[in-house]
Design an enzyme around this catalytic site. Structure first.
Site, PDB file in Angstrom:
ATOM      1  N   SER A  47      40.386  34.790  34.717  1.00 15.01           N
ATOM      2  CA  SER A  47      39.293  34.010  35.350  1.00 15.01           C
ATOM      3  C   SER A  47      37.969  33.811  34.526  1.00 15.01           C
ATOM      4  O   SER A  47      37.774  34.588  33.596  1.00 15.01           O
ATOM      5  CB  SER A  47      38.916  34.704  36.585  1.00 15.01           C
ATOM      6  OG  SER A  47      37.728  34.019  37.444  1.00 15.01           O
ATOM      7  N   TYR A 100      37.109  42.388  41.737  1.00  8.05           N
ATOM      8  CA  TYR A 100      37.734  41.280  41.432  1.00  8.05           C
ATOM      9  C   TYR A 100      37.130  40.826  39.865  1.00  8.05           C
ATOM     10  O   TYR A 100      38.229  40.787  39.179  1.00  8.05           O
ATOM     11  CB  TYR A 100      37.697  39.786  42.175  1.00  8.05           C
ATOM     12  CG  TYR A 100      38.176  38.758  41.699  1.00  8.05           C
ATOM     13  CD1 TYR A 100      39.705  38.469  41.767  1.00  8.05           C
ATOM     14  CD2 TYR A 100      37.681  37.630  41.083  1.00  8.05           C
ATOM     15  CE1 TYR A 100      40.264  37.460  41.227  1.00  8.05           C
ATOM     16  CE2 TYR A 100      38.309  36.696  40.565  1.00  8.05           C
ATOM     17  CZ  TYR A 100      39.838  36.314  40.735  1.00  8.05           C
ATOM     18  OH  TYR A 100      40.453  35.383  40.268  1.00  8.05           O
TER      19      TYR A 100
END
Length: 327
Positions: free
Chosen positions: A194, A207
């Site tokens: 990400s 996350y």
């Protein structure tokens, strides 16, 4: 109080600031400077001339294929002629993806699987080798995206789930499949990381930690493969927020629109087929983040407020914020 050399406190010894072999280190730095520009030029030429490799007939295993990016990647590689292995713990959604490929004349095998279970991964791998042969490309895509405040005690179970699925599961998948690639001296492992594996974001600490771990794991593994002179390729894709799941995107505060899923998928497939090592989607964000990293802290916070993204907090997170926040 006086000290002998043997008793001298470590803080008084400045030798730690010098390399063990100064001549070798400084000589290497001079050589690095001399070869830097030619290597940048050559890398730029290679990037411009890079051609997409063929995957027709190859076996591509993708995790998290029940929906979103995983499904799009499975369909995209099917259209390129690959044999697809779909892996997801959501059996119903995974079956839909497999049927879409099968209905389009493709070759596919679907597994309902908890990728945090090493024994189930091993069993799945044996089944794939029996039916399709060795895996040519492994795409670690499965991930959990949930908001959490770091100090919220109610988020402990969620943190473990996120780390287990987003990071540890990639370790287990890689450790199971990589040895066969090393034996054949070919193959590719892809990590769908990400953009926030390169930049911290509040409200997503678990996350972010998992994705930083993925990006760091891939960089470390790349160095190991380089030591082995292996031809196994590693690719880490770091996309910006994408509109893969309305339940997720509706809770995100972002300054720019989420990337359309199909566009994001096409960019990632292109990067995989060109054997790119690390890239962001969009690509220009990589350089912008490198610039962000050298800003003073106050300007980093300001830039995050202007352009960054965050999740809307849950009720218990708001309670924690209210408890600790200062005026």
């Amino acid at each position: 109080m006086k000290y002998s050399n043997a008793e001298k406190p470590p803080e008084d010894n400045k030798n730690f600031q010098m390399p063990n072999d100064p001549v070798k280190v400084f000589g290497s730095l001079i050589l690095l400077v001399l070869i830097l520009l030619p290597n940048y030029i050559w890398a730029g030429i290679q990037c411009l001339l890079a051609r997409r490799k063929k995957v027709n007939g190859q076996v591509i295993l993708i995790t998290g294929t029940a929906r979103g990016l995983g499904r799009e990647l499975a369909l995209a590689f099917h259209r390129l002629g690959a044999k697809i292995v779909c892996v997801d713990r959501d059996g119903d959604g995974n079956a839909v993806t497999a049927e879409m490929i099968r209905g389009d004349g493709g070759t596919v095998k679907a597994f309902t699987l908890d990728i945090t279970d090493r024994e189930k991964i091993r069993s799945m791998h044996e089944s794939v080798k029996t039916d399709f042969g060795p895996i040519d490309i492994l795409v670690n895509n499965a991930a959990v995206v949930r908001e959490n405040i770091y100090v919220n005690p109610k988020s402990d179970k969620l943190i473990k789930e996120i780390i287990d699925i987003n990071l540890l599961a990639q370790f287990w998948m890689n450790k199971e499949i990589l040895p066969s690639m090393l034996d054949r001296n070919s193959g590719q492992i892809v990590a769908i990381s990400s953009l926030i594996s390169l930049i911290g974001t509040h409200s997503l600490s678990a996350y972010v930690a998992s994705k930083w771990g993925v990006t760091g794991m891939m960089e470390s593994l790349d160095q190991e493969l380089n030591m082995l002179h292996s031809k196994v390729v590693l690719t880490t894709a770091c996309p910006y927020f994408m509109d893969s799941n309305t339940e997720i995107t509706k809770n995100i505060n972002i300054s720019f629109p989420a990337i359309p899923l199909r566009i994001c998928c096409d960019k990632i497939v292109d990067g995989i087929l060109k054997n790119r090592k690390v890239f962001t989607v969009p690509s220009y964000l990589y350089l912008l983040i490198m610039f962000y990293k050298i800003l003073p802290s106050n300007l980093q916070y300001y830039t995050q407020d202007l352009f960054g993204g965050s999740y809307r907090y849950g009720k218990s997170d708001y309670e924690i914020l209210k408890k600790y926040q200062r005026e």
